[in-house]
Design a protein around this motif. Structure first.
Motif, PDB file in Angstrom:
ATOM      1  N   VAL A 185       0.813  -1.206   0.000  1.00 38.19           N
ATOM      2  CA  VAL A 185       0.000   0.000   0.000  1.00 38.19           C
ATOM      3  C   VAL A 185       0.857   1.272   0.000  1.00 38.19           C
ATOM      4  O   VAL A 185       0.330   2.376  -0.073  1.00 38.19           O
ATOM      5  CB  VAL A 185      -0.958   0.021   1.213  1.00 38.19           C
ATOM      6  CG1 VAL A 185      -1.903  -1.165   1.162  1.00 38.19           C
ATOM      7  CG2 VAL A 185      -0.188   0.027   2.529  1.00 38.19           C
ATOM      8  N   HIS A 186       2.155   1.110   0.089  1.00 39.55           N
ATOM      9  CA  HIS A 186       3.084   2.232   0.163  1.00 39.55           C
ATOM     10  C   HIS A 186       4.458   1.663  -0.168  1.00 39.55           C
ATOM     11  O   HIS A 186       4.687   0.450  -0.024  1.00 39.55           O
ATOM     12  CB  HIS A 186       3.062   2.824   1.577  1.00 39.55           C
ATOM     13  CG  HIS A 186       3.831   4.085   1.760  1.00 39.55           C
ATOM     14  ND1 HIS A 186       5.194   4.096   1.940  1.00 39.55           N
ATOM     15  CD2 HIS A 186       3.438   5.385   1.801  1.00 39.55           C
ATOM     16  CE1 HIS A 186       5.602   5.338   2.091  1.00 39.55           C
ATOM     17  NE2 HIS A 186       4.573   6.144   2.010  1.00 39.55           N
ATOM     18  N   LYS A 187       5.381   2.488  -0.632  1.00 38.46           N
ATOM     19  CA  LYS A 187       6.713   1.970  -0.961  1.00 38.46           C
ATOM     20  C   LYS A 187       7.386   1.352   0.262  1.00 38.46           C
ATOM     21  O   LYS A 187       8.284   0.517   0.120  1.00 38.46           O
ATOM     22  CB  LYS A 187       7.591   3.063  -1.556  1.00 38.46           C
ATOM     23  CG  LYS A 187       7.983   4.160  -0.595  1.00 38.46           C
ATOM     24  CD  LYS A 187       8.941   5.150  -1.243  1.00 38.46           C
ATOM     25  CE  LYS A 187       9.395   6.222  -0.263  1.00 38.46           C
ATOM     26  NZ  LYS A 187      10.361   7.162  -0.879  1.00 38.46           N
ATOM     27  N   SER A 188       6.921   1.731   1.452  1.00 38.50           N
ATOM     28  CA  SER A 188       7.544   1.234   2.682  1.00 38.50           C
ATOM     29  C   SER A 188       6.629   0.351   3.516  1.00 38.50           C
ATOM     30  O   SER A 188       7.010  -0.051   4.619  1.00 38.50           O
ATOM     31  CB  SER A 188       8.017   2.418   3.548  1.00 38.50           C
ATOM     32  OG  SER A 188       8.957   3.202   2.860  1.00 38.50           O
ATOM     33  N   PHE A 189       5.429   0.027   3.014  1.00 36.04           N
ATOM     34  CA  PHE A 189       4.490  -0.750   3.823  1.00 36.04           C
ATOM     35  C   PHE A 189       3.791  -1.841   3.011  1.00 36.04           C
ATOM     36  O   PHE A 189       3.296  -1.584   1.903  1.00 36.04           O
ATOM     37  CB  PHE A 189       3.417   0.155   4.437  1.00 36.04           C
ATOM     38  CG  PHE A 189       3.906   1.036   5.552  1.00 36.04           C
ATOM     39  CD1 PHE A 189       3.877   0.606   6.873  1.00 36.04           C
ATOM     40  CD2 PHE A 189       4.406   2.301   5.278  1.00 36.04           C
ATOM     41  CE1 PHE A 189       4.341   1.428   7.894  1.00 36.04           C
ATOM     42  CE2 PHE A 189       4.856   3.124   6.287  1.00 36.04           C
ATOM     43  CZ  PHE A 189       4.826   2.686   7.611  1.00 36.04           C
ATOM     44  N   VAL A 190       3.729  -3.028   3.588  1.00 36.58           N
ATOM     45  CA  VAL A 190       2.944  -4.147   3.068  1.00 36.58           C
ATOM     46  C   VAL A 190       2.015  -4.590   4.181  1.00 36.58           C
ATOM     47  O   VAL A 190       2.437  -4.735   5.337  1.00 36.58           O
ATOM     48  CB  VAL A 190       3.853  -5.312   2.633  1.00 36.58           C
ATOM     49  CG1 VAL A 190       3.032  -6.561   2.352  1.00 36.58           C
ATOM     50  CG2 VAL A 190       4.659  -4.936   1.396  1.00 36.58           C
ATOM     51  N   VAL A 191       0.742  -4.800   3.854  1.00 36.26           N
ATOM     52  CA  VAL A 191      -0.278  -5.085   4.872  1.00 36.26           C
ATOM     53  C   VAL A 191      -0.933  -6.442   4.605  1.00 36.26           C
ATOM     54  O   VAL A 191      -1.153  -6.812   3.444  1.00 36.26           O
ATOM     55  CB  VAL A 191      -1.357  -3.976   4.866  1.00 36.26           C
ATOM     56  CG1 VAL A 191      -2.495  -4.335   5.794  1.00 36.26           C
ATOM     57  CG2 VAL A 191      -0.751  -2.642   5.266  1.00 36.26           C
ATOM     58  N   ALA A 192      -1.220  -7.170   5.680  1.00 45.13           N
ATOM     59  CA  ALA A 192      -1.976  -8.421   5.565  1.00 45.13           C
ATOM     60  C   ALA A 192      -3.448  -8.078   5.349  1.00 45.13           C
ATOM     61  O   ALA A 192      -4.048  -7.362   6.149  1.00 45.13           O
ATOM     62  CB  ALA A 192      -1.807  -9.259   6.825  1.00 45.13           C
ATOM     63  N   LYS A 193      -4.031  -8.589   4.280  1.00 46.37           N
ATOM     64  CA  LYS A 193      -5.414  -8.241   3.932  1.00 46.37           C
ATOM     65  C   LYS A 193      -6.399  -8.591   5.050  1.00 46.37           C
ATOM     66  O   LYS A 193      -7.315  -7.823   5.346  1.00 46.37           O
ATOM     67  CB  LYS A 193      -5.825  -8.956   2.643  1.00 46.37           C
ATOM     68  CG  LYS A 193      -5.067  -8.526   1.394  1.00 46.37           C
ATOM     69  CD  LYS A 193      -5.542  -9.312   0.188  1.00 46.37           C
ATOM     70  CE  LYS A 193      -4.775  -8.948  -1.067  1.00 46.37           C
ATOM     71  NZ  LYS A 193      -5.220  -9.742  -2.239  1.00 46.37           N
ATOM     72  N   THR A 194      -6.219  -9.755   5.669  1.00 49.40           N
ATOM     73  CA  THR A 194      -7.187 -10.215   6.672  1.00 49.40           C
ATOM     74  C   THR A 194      -7.185  -9.367   7.940  1.00 49.40           C
ATOM     75  O   THR A 194      -8.138  -9.415   8.712  1.00 49.40           O
ATOM     76  CB  THR A 194      -6.911 -11.679   7.057  1.00 49.40           C
ATOM     77  OG1 THR A 194      -5.555 -11.802   7.512  1.00 49.40           O
ATOM     78  CG2 THR A 194      -7.115 -12.593   5.856  1.00 49.40           C
ATOM     79  N   HIS A 195      -6.120  -8.589   8.153  1.00 46.66           N
ATOM     80  CA  HIS A 195      -6.033  -7.781   9.373  1.00 46.66           C
ATOM     81  C   HIS A 195      -6.455  -6.321   9.157  1.00 46.66           C
ATOM     82  O   HIS A 195      -6.388  -5.519  10.093  1.00 46.66           O
ATOM     83  CB  HIS A 195      -4.613  -7.823   9.940  1.00 46.66           C
ATOM     84  CG  HIS A 195      -4.218  -9.163  10.480  1.00 46.66           C
ATOM     85  ND1 HIS A 195      -4.866  -9.768  11.538  1.00 46.66           N
ATOM     86  CD2 HIS A 195      -3.254 -10.044  10.079  1.00 46.66           C
ATOM     87  CE1 HIS A 195      -4.314 -10.935  11.791  1.00 46.66           C
ATOM     88  NE2 HIS A 195      -3.330 -11.130  10.912  1.00 46.66           N
ATOM     89  N   ILE A 196      -6.883  -5.984   7.957  1.00 42.97           N
ATOM     90  CA  ILE A 196      -7.333  -4.614   7.688  1.00 42.97           C
ATOM     91  C   ILE A 196      -8.699  -4.403   8.330  1.00 42.97           C
ATOM     92  O   ILE A 196      -9.654  -5.133   8.062  1.00 42.97           O
ATOM     93  CB  ILE A 196      -7.423  -4.341   6.175  1.00 42.97           C
ATOM     94  CG1 ILE A 196      -6.027  -4.402   5.539  1.00 42.97           C
ATOM     95  CG2 ILE A 196      -8.062  -2.983   5.904  1.00 42.97           C
ATOM     96  CD1 ILE A 196      -6.027  -4.233   4.033  1.00 42.97           C
TER      97      ILE A 196
END
Length: 233
Positions: free
Chosen positions: A191-202
């Motif tokens: 979601v950002h050049k410095s961030f990757v997020v787990a979909k299930t935890h959004i």
């Protein structure tokens, strides 16, 4: 193996394209080129199967560069300017990606370019069932076993990455792109050049922020398309 070249004067564009290519098999980067003249020098000494080409560059514009090639490889244009699409197809480019673009659209363009070669099979993302439920991360001079489902998000920190879990945080000497390869990439979103997020935890998406289990993560402009595509699922 598909040997590719990135020609773009923006470092962030290189990071995005390289990150996407790292998620695919049979993709080998020849060189990062930040202007067309550098690319010409590179192509004199190296075999290139595919070029990711920006248009608005210093010294020599993208299409002007393309016109100098007598036997060009397959070309995928990556640009923020949609008004040049017609000229691009007249030059027989494989596809025209309008920035910002998500991984699904990127994959479609790569498949379109590589399918023209009968010897190169279509590229598919890594199969979900090949990804482990647990991975080992090297942190604080020891290998720590981590359950993938416990990863909330990953944040780049220089040459390191912070892996934020449900109950603690690990600092590992790995790039985000490398961690994505090891994780179940279909379960995570950059979601950002410095961030990757787990979909299930959004928990929620509001404006340019994502709420993840009590943490607020920014959405980068070039990654907004990824988030919009997620909201449509």
């Amino acid at each position: 193996m598909i040997k590719y070249l990135i020609i773009d004067d923006e470092h962030m564009a290189h990071e995005i394209i390289k990150g996407y290519c790292d998620m695919l098999p049979n993709m080998s980067l020849v060189k990062h080129c930040y202007d067309a003249l550098e690319a010409l020098d590179c192509m004199r000494e190296n075999t290139v199967d595919l070029i990711f080409l920006d248009l608005n560059m210093p010294k020599l514009k993208g299409f002007d560069f393309l016109k100098t090639l007598t036997n060009p490889p397959k070309v995928i244009v990556t640009t923020a300017y949609k008004e040049y699409a017609l000229e691009g197809y007249e030059l027989e480019i494989a596809d025209y990606l309008l920035k910002p673009f998500g991984f699904e659209r990127f994959l479609k363009a790569v498949n379109k370019a590589t399918q023209v070669k009968a010897s190169v099979p279509p590229i598919t993302p890594p199969a979900e069932n090949t990804q482990p439920e647990h991975i080992f991360l090297y942190s604080d001079k020891k290998h720590v076993q981590v359950k993938v489902a416990d990863v909330l998000y990953i944040e780049a920190a220089g040459n390191y990455a912070k892996v934020v879990l449900r109950d603690n945080t690990l600092l590992v000497r790995e790039k985000i792109s490398d961690l994505l390869v090891r994780l179940a990439s279909s379960d995570f979103i950059q979601v950002h050049k410095s961030f990757v997020v787990a979909k299930t935890h959004i928990l929620s998406v509001e404006g340019n922020r994502i709420q993840v289990a009590g943490h607020s993560v920014p959405i980068g402009k070039l990654y907004r398309t990824n988030v919009l595509e997620l909201l449509k699922e």
